[in-house]
Design a protein around this motif. Structure first.
Motif: not given
Lengths: 379, 379
Positions: A91, A213, A230-234, B81-82, B85-86, B89-91, B97, B326, B331-334
């Motif tokens: 992180r 996820k 999808w609402v957050d990182v995971g 699937f999320v 992308a995740n 995104v974590l990096r 898209f 979806l 998505s709510p996150y993106y």
């Protein structure tokens, strides 16, 4: 050959794995996962548990949950497994390594306060060999400076911190978050495996989302939200039901496993204590504020040469003993990132600590052989 | 009740799990892990394989390996699937898209080039329903703009891309890196589970290090280095031998499993094709450059109302069908991070695609019931 470790099967692992398959669900968060969560929550007073694929992953969840940002400082012992640090390095955090105690590999709580800066985000005490760190002191400092505490309880299943008033609290239940391991070398195993304990309720909801996820799948299936997305990182932190079923068979036998391991630990201790005193070898010290979960038995030799000689000698007698952590502050990856402080106790344990064979099926005869050969080598 | 999915046991899973335990090693990277790696490498021409705890984790390894940095742009379909992308995104990456094709949920390779900027680092094609993306076009673009290609082959085990010269190459072997899933809904399963394929040799050594928690443990045990320590970031990406043993039982039966699934797929197709044409329902399209691994069978309805009605009707008949992804861009996150482009095909599949029950033990009688009820609902 006496191995260093031997995974113990209680006998019902395969049975429960079959059960999991017959329910038609062997991906994560099924019946056995929920049984394991409930067991831990009820047995140890953990607020909320989430099985993970490893303790590493539980620590990574903790790093995300406390919102670790690039430049944040995280205080932890240098004498620990790489994952304690990696989870926060991923992180972008800077790791501030703290020395161990003179009489114990655990973090020296007296030395933490001097390391706290405005950038400090969390303290990560590691309960080495299952023994409790000085949690009252650590939690007091966290409160004073508004820091999070993530307990690395990888080795500390079924162990307790004893407060000043004599009350016992399970390790992993004291910090804001706690992380456990069920790696094959631990008391309770699933090969690879781990668990995050969420004690601070502010993290409950997000922990579940990150675990699934970054989706609100769990809340959706409980009917708490009408959309699932999808609402957050995971990440995919949850283990297969195959792993949870395996773990459940172990948990059912926790009492038996612990009884046996404590007997092994005491046998080592009783039969080595006089010899150790006479030969200036240190045995594990149980802090007065800790119970003992008999996770491992180790010796602290006089120097690296004595330890190398001992390990080699035992190996020549078909007995596998192993050294343990290498100080992270002087690792190839971190030595140029470390601030240069000497951490002499950590380096001493790096050089001198040796772990003896320790597993459920270790016989008294084998133990006596090990002890005789140790005496032969060190006397 | 006809479930949507039913994990299939070949019968030897528990046997191999016991074997793993009797070897004394059930943590990761043991005998069964190595057997699985060899199988995949030999069977599909993958350069180097590393089992992971999930496809998500394999994608996260890929994101670390290509050195994804904050601000890097990664091009991928929105209909996925999320985890696709995740992982990036974590990096700290920005996801760009891309829309799906009109006749297929796969990424529209014609639309990728317009999305490439100097910040683009990688393209992540997702082989939806196991069918190959247009890999010649995608690899050509990657070469032209010096980009990495990470194949999200989560659903694409045992499937092939057919080049212009007729040669077949296994999906997952074409990009610089490839990621597979063995989630319980896949053709070959271990509950949760996945695999990273390292095709570009520049990543071989580091992949192994990242997989082993950032240590050079594997090289150390091969005698290639005399010190074992923390050398890089990493995580505990490797699964338990319990999982690898389970997977090995599946791999031994790959041919049988695939034969059965292809028969199911063809049965659905043959018995639905005329009805589909007459009723403007779309069936899966096999691109001319792809073979078919029979991962799933889906219908594309006329609109969301028709699909909702169909799913509800089938449910009333005790048949479980499910919608799928979806669009991630909304998505709510993106949605606030997306650049606002309309991705109409992705949104259309979000609204109209429905997956039919699909598993090894699905009987012809059950399939006929499903088909009859679909006709009843849609005609």
């Amino acid at each position: 050959m006496i191995p260093f470790n031997k995974p113990y099967l209680t006998g019902k692992e395969a049975h429960y794995i079959y059960q999991a398959v017959f329910t038609g669900k062997i991906s994560g968060n099924g019946v056995f996962t929920k049984k394991c969560h409930s067991f831990f929550e009820q047995h140890y007073g953990f607020n909320k548990c989430l099985l993970t694929t490893s303790c590493t992953d539980a620590l990574e969840m903790a790093a995300i949950l406390i919102d670790t940002q690039p430049g944040d400082e995280i205080i932890m012992p240098s004498y620990t497994f790489v994952s304690t640090a990696n989870a926060f390095v991923l992180r972008g955090a800077k790791i501030i390594f703290c020395d161990s105690m003179e009489n114990h590999p655990n973090i020296d709580a007296e030395k933490i306060e001097a390391l706290i800066t405005p950038k400090t985000k969390a303290i990560v005490p590691v309960h080495y060999a299952g023994f409790a760190c000085d949690m009252d002191k650590i939690m007091g400092m966290a409160e004073k400076y508004n820091l999070f505490v993530v307990e690395d309880a990888a080795q500390a299943v079924d162990n307790y911190y004893i407060g000043k008033d004599g009350t016992k609290r399970a390790l992993g239940s004291i910090g804001h978050l706690g992380a456990f391991s069920f790696h094959e070398t631990k008391n309770i195993i699933s090969g690879e495996g781990g668990m995050l304990v969420v004690n601070d309720r502010q993290f409950e909801q997000r922990a579940e989302i990150i675990w699934e996820k970054g989706t609100n799948r769990s809340a959706f299936f409980r009917g708490e939200t009408d959309k699932y997305g999808w609402v957050d990182v995971g990440s995919s932190f949850l283990p297969s039901e195959v792993i949870a079923a395996f773990l459940w068979a172990q948990l059912e036998n926790l009492e038996d496993i612990q009884k046996k391991r404590i007997k092994i630990w005491q046998t080592y201790y009783e039969r080595l204590k006089d010899f150790a005193v006479a030969n200036e070898i240190a045995l594990p010290v149980k802090p007065h504020y800790s119970t003992n979960n008999a996770h491992m038995f180790y010796l602290v030799c006089k120097d690296v040469e004595q330890r190398s000689k001992l390990i080699a000698y035992l190996k020549s007698k078909d007995i596998l003993s192993v050294f343990h952590y290498l100080s992270l502050h002087s690792s190839p990856y971190y030595k140029n990132k470390h601030d240069g402080r000497s951490l002499s106790q950590s380096d001493r344990y790096t050089d001198t600590l040796v772990r003896l064979p320790f597993y459920y099926e270790l016989t008294d005869t084998d133990m006596q052989t090990i002890i005789n050969e140790i005496k032969q080598s060190l006397a």
